[in-house]
Scaffold this motif. Structure first.
Motif, PDB file in Angstrom:
ATOM      1  N   ARG A 127       4.357   2.682  -8.693  1.00  0.00           N
ATOM      2  CA  ARG A 127       2.888   2.749  -8.026  1.00  0.00           C
ATOM      3  C   ARG A 127       1.801   3.143  -8.887  1.00  0.00           C
ATOM      4  N   ASN A 145       6.872   6.560  -8.577  1.00  0.00           N
ATOM      5  CA  ASN A 145       5.524   6.704  -8.809  1.00  0.00           C
ATOM      6  C   ASN A 145       5.247   6.254 -10.239  1.00  0.00           C
ATOM      7  N   TYR A 170      -0.346  11.028   3.692  1.00  0.00           N
ATOM      8  CA  TYR A 170       0.235  10.155   4.124  1.00  0.00           C
ATOM      9  C   TYR A 170       1.030  10.214   5.699  1.00  0.00           C
ATOM     10  N   ASP A 228       0.863  -1.110   0.105  1.00  0.00           N
ATOM     11  CA  ASP A 228      -0.054  -0.001   0.076  1.00  0.00           C
ATOM     12  C   ASP A 228       0.874   1.346  -0.157  1.00  0.00           C
ATOM     13  N   ASP A 229       0.278   2.449  -0.126  1.00  0.00           N
ATOM     14  CA  ASP A 229       1.156   3.613  -0.452  1.00  0.00           C
ATOM     15  C   ASP A 229       2.057   3.983   0.918  1.00  0.00           C
TER      16      ASP A 229
END
Length: 605
Positions: free
Chosen positions: A522, A518, A553, A331-332
């Motif tokens: 991602r 990214n 975040y 996950d991020d």
């Protein structure tokens, strides 16, 4: 390397005509009546036939016109860089330096030019120490203002060398569009006005600088037209005489005089320490052809700049560390935790080893070795942040096996400016240029060379301020200070798929690194990858982060043990992605620093 270069061919002759007409009747950024108007700011353009991306719409317009008229990526890049010296003189210009990375479609090779500034031959190792107190000068305003921190400029030699190696036009033709803009002027935007005001005290300290940038004692108003006829005349002189006119003519002596005896305004209370540069320092300068760094990441070959840039090795090492983990499956918050930890480890090694490879032994092979990366990756706890700063590894002796946990280290020194600029170009033949250039501080040293229209850099502040014989970035005469500039070109199966770079001082490395993960890990488009909020983990106690990053975040990363510190902007990137059948996606910042400008020759959407 000869600094005098003239190309004579049918191609160059034809291109001379079209480039001369590019701006003569209607200059970039001007209407047909000669009244300057700002071209559109376009964050993303998609199409074919070539593309450009920069942080300034006038600069991108000039590059686009060069491509449309038959110039290649190098021709456009040099013309754009010259225009940056006009419209963004506080970030870059002929008084500075930079790194030029080029992909040659004919050979399939990535090649680079090191145009980094050098320390004068007479520079002493304690040049940044106040002789009256025995302590280092305060970084601001003392070191960043005046002649002591001015390095021998490398940008003019870079332009000449790039055109000699890959261009299809002459230096005179490449300088012409920017010369016209300097003469006719450009429209002042809010950023230019704000940066002038931010430098008011420093510019007021020098007669030549206040005359140019504070006419009548005021910063140019937003919407007004700013002209620089002195710079136009300087460009015309270089067009006639080549770069010998910069490095060996009267201008060289004028630059040295401005460094050794700055044109200090009467009554200024600002410290303006003098430097030691001579005309002989300029005459001996050469831009250097260097082998690029290269690292493999998830099937891509990532090419960057070798020392004295720390960009190629630090981006490459961090990618090698991250390749030990499946970021795409995380996950991020987990992926970003690993990004922060890998960056800290790579920055620790940067501080320990990076410097000018012509003066110190930089273990480039070790820093980019997968076995070394495996050894460093062992130190990442998937569940918790390591105490920062972490210690450097041994890039000269490693076996790829896990060792002791990362030990704390002294807080790293970071005096590198957040200024600089970047441009990206791809042409119809498949050539690609990524070019990062700078004068260091926003406003450089604050010194305009009298009557010449350009600022001198303060790049020597990128050396370590205090001398340590074991420090790879210690001050030495003739040496190039360590840089974080990270112009990067990514290949897949030998073909370019992405070029990107950013300004931002030591935050450049993390900006480029974060955009790469990214895009690759991602699942973001290149537009999303450049716009996403950023953090810049540089092995300090705090990770400086944009507010959007903290909002998205912060709570999750705090749970890992990360400490985030808010800032306004991290970096200001440009990029071009090359897709199937040559489809180009040119991307610039949508909002940072007011937004950039990305253009394609034949837009399709």
């Amino acid at each position: 390397m000869s600094r005098r270069f003239v190309r004579s061919s049918a191609v160059a002759g034809a291109l001379a005509v079209v480039l001369a007409s590019t701006v003569a009747a209607s200059p970039a950024g001007a209407s047909g009546t000669g009244s300057p108007q700002e071209p559109p700011r376009v964050a993303t353009s998609v199409g074919y036939g070539g593309a450009v991306s920069s942080l300034d719409p006038v600069v991108s317009e000039i590059g686009l016109r060069v491509l449309r008229r038959g110039g290649n990526a190098t021709d456009a890049a040099v013309a754009m860089a010259a225009a940056i010296g006009v419209t963004d003189p506080y970030s870059a210009g002929i008084g500075g330096g930079g790194f030029f990375v080029h992909y040659d479609a004919a050979t399939g090779e990535v090649e680079t030019i090191d145009g980094r500034e050098t320390a004068p031959a007479a520079m002493e190792r304690d040049a940044f120490v106040d002789p009256e107190t025995g302590s280092p000068y305060p970084f601001y305003p003392d070191l960043v203002t005046g002649g002591v921190s001015v390095g021998v400029p490398g940008t003019p030699a870079t332009w000449e060398r790039a055109l000699e190696r890959w261009g299809t036009t002459t230096l005179a033709q490449a300088l012409h569009p920017a010369t016209v803009v300097a003469e006719r002027g450009f429209v002042v935007d809010q950023l230019f006005h704000n940066q002038t005001e931010a430098n008011r005290q420093r510019f007021e300290a020098f007669t030549s600088s206040s005359e140019l940038f504070l006419p009548g004692g005021e910063a140019p108003a937003v919407g007004s037209v700013f002209r620089n006829p002195d710079l136009a005349a300087t460009y015309r002189m270089l067009a006639r005489g080549g770069m010998d006119a910069f490095y060996e003519g009267p201008l060289a002596q004028e630059i040295a005089d401005a460094v050794r005896t700055p044109p200090v305004a009467e009554g200024t209370e600002l410290p303006t320490p003098a430097g030691s540069m001579t005309a002989e320092d300029l005459a001996s300068y050469e831009a250097v052809d260097r082998e690029p760094t290269v690292s493999s990441y998830r099937g891509y070959d990532v090419y960057g700049m070798a020392p004295p840039s720390s960009g190629g090795t630090t981006v490459g090492e961090a990618l090698n560390i991250l390749e030990q983990f499946d970021l795409a499956a995380m996950d991020d918050p987990a992926a970003l935790h690993h990004y922060i930890e890998a960056s800290a480890l790579a920055y620790a090694d940067r501080a320990a080893y990076s410097g000018d490879g012509d003066f110190v032994d930089v273990p480039v092979a070790g820093l980019l070795d997968d076995a070394f990366a495996r050894e460093r990756a062992c130190l990442i706890d998937p569940q918790a942040a390591a105490p920062k700063p972490v210690a450097a590894g041994d890039a000269r002796s490693y076996d790829g096996e896990c060792g002791e946990p990362a030990a704390p280290a002294p807080e790293p020194e970071d005096t590198e400016s957040t200024s600089t600029t970047n441009l990206t170009v791809a042409d119809r033949w498949g050539n690609v240029v990524e070019y990062t250039l700078t004068i260091e501080q926003i406003g450089g040293s604050g010194i305009v060379v009298p009557g010449r229209g350009f600022l001198l850099n303060n790049e020597l502040t990128d050396f370590s301020i205090t001398y340590d014989a074991e420090d790879p970035n210690r001050i030495e005469p003739g040496k190039r200070p360590r840089s974080s500039m990270s112009p990067t070109i990514v290949l897949a199966d030998g073909e370019p798929v992405l070029a990107l770079g950013s300004p931002g001082g030591s935050t450049i490395i993390t900006t480029v690194l974060q955009m790469l993960i990214n895009r690759i890990d991602r699942g973001m488009t290149i537009q999303e990858a450049i716009a996403a909020p950023r953090a810049t983990p540089r092995n300090g106690t705090w990770t400086v982060s944009e507010q959007g990053f903290i909002d998205s975040y912060g709570a999750d990363l705090n749970a890992y043990g990360h400490n985030l510190w808010p800032t306004t902007n991290v970096g200001a990137a440009t990029a071009i992605e090359i897709g199937p059948r040559g489809r180009l996606t040119a991307v610039a910042e949508p909002t940072r620093l007011g937004g950039g400008s990305a253009r394609v020759v034949w837009p399709t959407e």
